[in-house]
Design an enzyme around this catalytic site. Structure first.
Site, PDB file in Angstrom:
ATOM      1  N   TYR A 143     -26.034  10.720 -64.387  1.00 57.92           N
ATOM      2  CA  TYR A 143     -25.181  10.315 -63.374  1.00 57.92           C
ATOM      3  C   TYR A 143     -24.970   9.224 -62.721  1.00 57.92           C
ATOM      4  O   TYR A 143     -25.714   9.458 -61.906  1.00 57.92           O
ATOM      5  CB  TYR A 143     -26.089  12.726 -62.726  1.00 57.92           C
ATOM      6  CG  TYR A 143     -25.092  12.386 -61.645  1.00 57.92           C
ATOM      7  CD1 TYR A 143     -25.998  12.302 -59.901  1.00 57.92           C
ATOM      8  CD2 TYR A 143     -24.110  13.057 -61.180  1.00 57.92           C
ATOM      9  CE1 TYR A 143     -25.547  12.886 -59.262  1.00 57.92           C
ATOM     10  CE2 TYR A 143     -23.257  12.894 -59.526  1.00 57.92           C
ATOM     11  CZ  TYR A 143     -24.820  12.660 -58.958  1.00 57.92           C
ATOM     12  OH  TYR A 143     -23.826  13.059 -57.620  1.00 57.92           O
ATOM     13  N   ASP A 161     -34.609  16.850 -62.848  1.00 53.03           N
ATOM     14  CA  ASP A 161     -33.536  17.213 -62.626  1.00 53.03           C
ATOM     15  C   ASP A 161     -33.053  19.051 -63.154  1.00 53.03           C
ATOM     16  O   ASP A 161     -32.318  18.735 -64.670  1.00 53.03           O
ATOM     17  CB  ASP A 161     -32.733  16.497 -62.225  1.00 53.03           C
ATOM     18  CG  ASP A 161     -31.036  17.108 -61.507  1.00 53.03           C
ATOM     19  OD1 ASP A 161     -30.907  18.310 -61.255  1.00 53.03           O
ATOM     20  OD2 ASP A 161     -30.566  16.150 -60.521  1.00 53.03           O
ATOM     21  N   ILE A 171     -30.850  21.264 -62.964  1.00 56.01           N
ATOM     22  CA  ILE A 171     -29.478  21.450 -61.896  1.00 56.01           C
ATOM     23  C   ILE A 171     -28.698  22.851 -62.624  1.00 56.01           C
ATOM     24  O   ILE A 171     -27.802  23.614 -62.460  1.00 56.01           O
ATOM     25  CB  ILE A 171     -28.990  20.851 -60.849  1.00 56.01           C
ATOM     26  CG1 ILE A 171     -28.078  20.105 -61.488  1.00 56.01           C
ATOM     27  CG2 ILE A 171     -29.301  20.439 -60.010  1.00 56.01           C
ATOM     28  CD1 ILE A 171     -27.393  18.870 -61.183  1.00 56.01           C
ATOM     29  N   LYS A 200     -24.151  23.812 -58.969  1.00 55.12           N
ATOM     30  CA  LYS A 200     -23.397  24.286 -60.845  1.00 55.12           C
ATOM     31  C   LYS A 200     -23.751  25.483 -60.816  1.00 55.12           C
ATOM     32  O   LYS A 200     -22.775  26.045 -62.114  1.00 55.12           O
ATOM     33  CB  LYS A 200     -24.367  22.936 -61.126  1.00 55.12           C
ATOM     34  CG  LYS A 200     -24.461  21.743 -61.109  1.00 55.12           C
ATOM     35  CD  LYS A 200     -23.365  21.209 -60.810  1.00 55.12           C
ATOM     36  CE  LYS A 200     -23.387  20.033 -59.907  1.00 55.12           C
ATOM     37  NZ  LYS A 200     -21.788  19.449 -59.849  1.00 55.12           N
TER      38      LYS A 200
END
Lengths: 440, 470
Positions: A152, A237, A239, A276
């Site tokens: 990202y 992570d 998410i 998200k």
């Protein structure tokens, strides 16, 4: 009064004037083009379609319905104490009811295969803040975090900008579907050492952004073993954990730890957010879950800089405590994302374009390397510009995600209506046809 | 295993400021349920005017229900994470800020950057203005939270500017110069700016024109920034009125000079509107680079769009804001006067103040010696024997022992009366000798609180207790 003599402006901090916020990359340049000429189904059918924004807009109706039917979540009940207590509440422990609801929700997402203790949940204003905060706690300025590529683009800012910490990439490529290998981990570690950087941890995104795929169990085990061997941290992570297309394919690092009876777990920390899965980026809800007591305590204190509005905590505590709502949401959201994914993969296939096999997320990882004039970053950017300006689709070039192989692009599909996605696919189809004709 | 930031003490949580909280939490006063409990006078919250906000909320269900003219705006708000902030909200905020300053200043919403509370705003500004190892000058006494907010993650140092009671704790040119010299010559720290809180926490006073002039002259001469934390600007309830540093700069026609771009204001809705839970802070700066950098940094602490929407609606109601400001100030003044006169009856003086949610109280005459040890002893006595949690001057880095910050806006009038009576009793007891004068109730409370304080002091390093703000 003395005459005020003009002096040269005093400098700002190095952080303020550095480029590490990363906003001059193409990832953000495409946005500009979109902002200047945004597609609209009725009013601007020739505009740029935004496919560079990983937002989830497919399940809003469920949220709106809940909101309509549960006014107690957005108000504070009839009595006075509700509002004032909430308005005064700035305790960095966060609302207990909200943390409990988050623990339950994240357990549900993992099909009950992991257990979360609400007292280990630290609240932050979004995962952006959570990742930065963890970096401040786990590493000193000048230290390094290892991050698998592609990753990202925002990490360049979130992990490095104000912290002074460096990112050393773990190179992954298409030969094995971009999975992390023990060799790549070791190579990254050696690379850091050769630059005299102290490695403090590995940060993985699972499911991966931009790959749109979950990390396999064996790979997670290898990464955890690697972190243990090197005595470094592991940040996962997660998410996109609620955005998998099937309920069984996502394996959280929490499950791995549970299977190992939590041995060596004090080096593991999980980041989550409602931006998200629930499509609520505006409400700024992120969490850190840590198996390390000192990290929990320190993160909590640091969260003073990035608390979640108590008004929002109250709303979401109500919503996520409602089992009927959460079960239905998780299931329906998965189905809709899966459907969208099938639609885009099919559409791209019809246009002669292959994608990485994905099973999660709000995007697919598209392979346009056959179209490159030259197999380089410049070739990729040239193609990206054509797609932006001629096809009028804003997609994210792999180089902005630090992908080491040119020609891959991240294409988002959940931030628009099915109809708009259809238009985008038509444009791609047309574009590919034109290229075929040119070649013959 | 963790960073040095994680292991250091710059978060400041081991100070007495926070210890008092811990003891309070174990035995909190309640008018009905626990009338002998400890009264919390260490929390600068404004609880006096909630009824006005609640009444507005009842009349405006759309703001809470995320509706605009009956239509749901849930989707737009849920997706809105633009770090420029909700335009309508920023427009209302700059108007509200101007109103607080009697409309003598006009603010441009494009120069306003939102943050998750003034805590976040102050830290962000420091990240923008100073490098690790550089220094910010801070007049004493100052808000204990600054030790964490300005230094912890930024790596920047605070160098205190000593202000003393001999000059009413006013900032003098001499004090500024002395601090600057000490920083550059003795400590070898480059000074990047001076941060003032106006109105002052913990003094409860607004800055005079003289002080503001000194600061600007000083900032020009040393080529440094001025950060003016004006979070209490909406709590000015008495004359002289509030003068913002930006007004003073305008009066001196400095808009087109260099220093104009080195003056930055911090504000928040936590103090005057009493909404600390909603996390609404902001930076105002005429410096484009600062605004640009701070805006990007605000990604780490954005304000929930749900709260931005609610509050932009509330502030848009000018009738409400006018009524609120007037009534709130009236109530603050009343409570302050009650506290001051109550203390006076016990022979205790306060620094003359016209703003804030607290009084700066002079207890020097009750110290057993003119030392900080004696101040701590007195503080413990007041916490355990009298049952009041007040903040000792040492926790605010005051250079003279014996001063205490006493909050008055986070309780009812009845509770304040109880506090005043307890102080009166304590002072009367203190003027007599012998322990026989302590009543049974006080004896019980004394031993209970002493025991609790002892336990908590022992467990200090492992206890994790929230610190409330300011």
């Amino acid at each position: 009064m003395a005459i005020e003599i003009e002096q040269p402006s005093v400098g700002l901090s190095k952080v303020a004037v550095s480029e590490t916020h990363g906003e001059d990359s193409p990832y953000f340049a495409g946005w500009k083009a979109y902002d200047e000429n945004p597609y609209d189904e009725s009013n601007n059918q020739s505009g740029v379609i935004q496919m560079g924004l990983a937002e989830n807009q497919v399940s809003f109706d469920l949220l709106e319905k809940y909101f309509e039917e549960h006014s107690e979540a957005s108000s504070w009940g009839k009595g006075a104490p509700g509002f004032r207590e909430n308005a005064l509440f700035q305790d960095y422990h966060g609302l207990k009811s909200f943390r409990q609801a988050m623990a339950n929700f994240t357990e549900q997402i993992r099909g009950g295969r992991a257990k979360f203790d609400p007292d280990r949940i630290v609240l932050t204003a979004g995962a952006t803040a959570a990742n930065e905060l963890l970096t401040f706690i786990l590493a000193d300025p000048g230290d390094a975090l290892l991050v698998p590529t592609p990753y990202y683009p925002g990490f360049d800012r979130d992990l490095r900008w104000r912290t002074g910490v460096k990112i050393v990439p773990i190179h992954c490529d298409s030969s094995n579907n971009f999975q992390v290998t023990p060799q790549a981990l070791e190579a990254a570690f050696q690379c850091a050492e050769s630059m005299n950087l102290k490695v403090r941890g590995v940060l993985i995104t699972n499911p991966s952004n931009p790959l749109g795929a979950t990390i396999q169990r064996s790979v997670l085990e290898e990464i955890l073993d690697f972190a243990t061997r090197k005595n470094i941290h592991l940040v996962s992570d997660e998410i996109y954990s609620g955005s998998t297309f099937s309920s069984s394919e996502f394996i959280s690092i929490a499950e791995i730890l549970e299977a190992r009876d939590y041995k060596n777990s004090e080096r593991v920390h999980i980041v989550y957010s409602l931006s998200k899965d629930l499509g609520l980026p505006g409400f700024r809800v992120g969490t850190i879950y840590s198996y390390n007591d000192k990290v929990v305590i320190t993160a909590r204190r640091m969260s003073s800089f990035t608390l979640i509005s108590s008004q929002t905590q109250h709303l979401l505590a109500c919503m996520l405590s409602n089992k009927e709502f959460t079960e239905n949401y998780i299931k329906t959201n998965r189905e809709r994302l899966s459907k969208r994914y099938d639609m885009i993969i099919k559409g791209l296939k019809n246009a002669g374009i292959e994608c990485l096999k994905g099973n999660a997320g709000l995007f697919c990882w598209m392979n346009l390397s056959p179209l490159l004039e030259e197999p380089t970053k410049e070739g990729e950017l040239a193609l990206w510009k054509i797609i932006l300006n001629e096809v009028r689709l804003n997609i994210s070039p792999g180089s902005s995600c630090h992908c080491s192989e040119p020609g891959w692009f991240r294409v988002c599909f959940a931030n628009m209506s099915e109809q708009t996605l259809g238009v985008a696919l038509e444009r791609i189809h047309k574009f590919m046809e034109q290229r075929k004709r040119k070649e013959t | 295993m963790l960073s040095s930031k994680a292991s250091c003490n710059s978060h400041g949580q081991d100070s007495s400021y926070f210890q008092g909280w811990q003891v309070y939490e174990k035995n909190p006063f309640d008018e009905v349920e626990n009338p002998t409990g400890i009264i919390q006078m260490g929390l600068a919250d404004n609880q006096l005017s909630f009824d006005l906000v609640e009444s507005w909320l009842r009349k405006n269900p759309d703001a809470m229900g995320l509706k605009k003219d009956g239509e749901s705006v849930f989707r737009e708000l849920a997706l809105f994470q633009d770090y420029h902030g909700l335009p309508a909200f920023k427009n209302e905020l700059v108007e509200y800020m101007a109103k607080i300053r009697g409309n003598k200043v006009k603010f441009d919403p494009n120069n306003l950057v939102l943050a998750a509370g003034a805590t976040s705003a102050n830290e962000t500004l420091i990240f923008c203005l100073a490098d690790p190892g550089e220094a910010i000058l801070l007049p004493t006494p100052y808000y204990p939270g600054f030790d964490r907010d300005l230094k912890w993650r930024t790596g920047v140092e605070i160098v205190p500017v000593h202000c003393s009671s001999s000059t009413g704790f006013r900032i003098t040119m001499l004090a500024l110069e002395e601090a600057y010299q000490r920083s550059t010559q003795k400590l070898n720290l480059k000074v990047k700016g001076v941060l003032i809180t106006n109105p002052s926490n913990p003094l409860g006073t607004t800055m005079t024109m003289d002080e503001l002039n000194h600061l600007i002259t000083f900032a020009i001469a040393k080529n440094i920034h001025v950060i003016s934390d004006e979070v209490f600007s909406g709590t000015v309830f008495d004359s002289p009125g509030f003068i913002s540093i930006i007004e003073d700069a305008m009066d001196r026609n400095l808009e087109n000079t260099d220093v104009w771009s080195r003056i930055h204001i911090v504000y928040s809705l936590s103090k005057d509107l009493g909404l600390p839970g909603f996390r609404v802070g902001m930076i105002y700066s005429n410096n484009e680079t600062v605004v640009s950098a701070a805006t990007k940094m605000s990604s780490f602490g954005l304000v929930s769009s749900q709260s931005q929407y609610l509050l932009s609606n509330m502030l848009a109601n000018k009738k409400f804001t006018s009524k609120y400001m007037k009534e709130n100030q009236k109530r603050l003044k009343k409570m302050k006067e009650m506290l001051v006169s109550g203390l006076k009856k016990s022979g205790i003086d306060c620094l003359k103040g016209n703003a804030g949610l607290f009084c700066w109280v002079d207890l020097r005459h009750l110290l057993s010696s003119n030392t900080f040890e004696a101040e701590k002893e007195l503080w413990k006595k007041i916490l355990c024997e009298v049952g009041l949690n007040i903040s000792p001057g040492a926790s605010c880095h005051c250079t003279e022992p014996g001063w205490f910050r006493v909050c008055f806006a986070n309780m009812s009038q009845a509770t304040l009366q109880v506090a005043m009576q307890r102080i009166k009793d304590f002072v009367e007891r203190s003027s007599c000798t012998g322990i026989g004068n302590i009543s049974n109730y006080q004896q019980n409370m004394y031993s209970l609180s002493r025991k609790l304080l002892g336990n908590w002091v022992r467990k200090l390093s492992s206890v994790d207790r929230d610190e409330q703000e300011r």
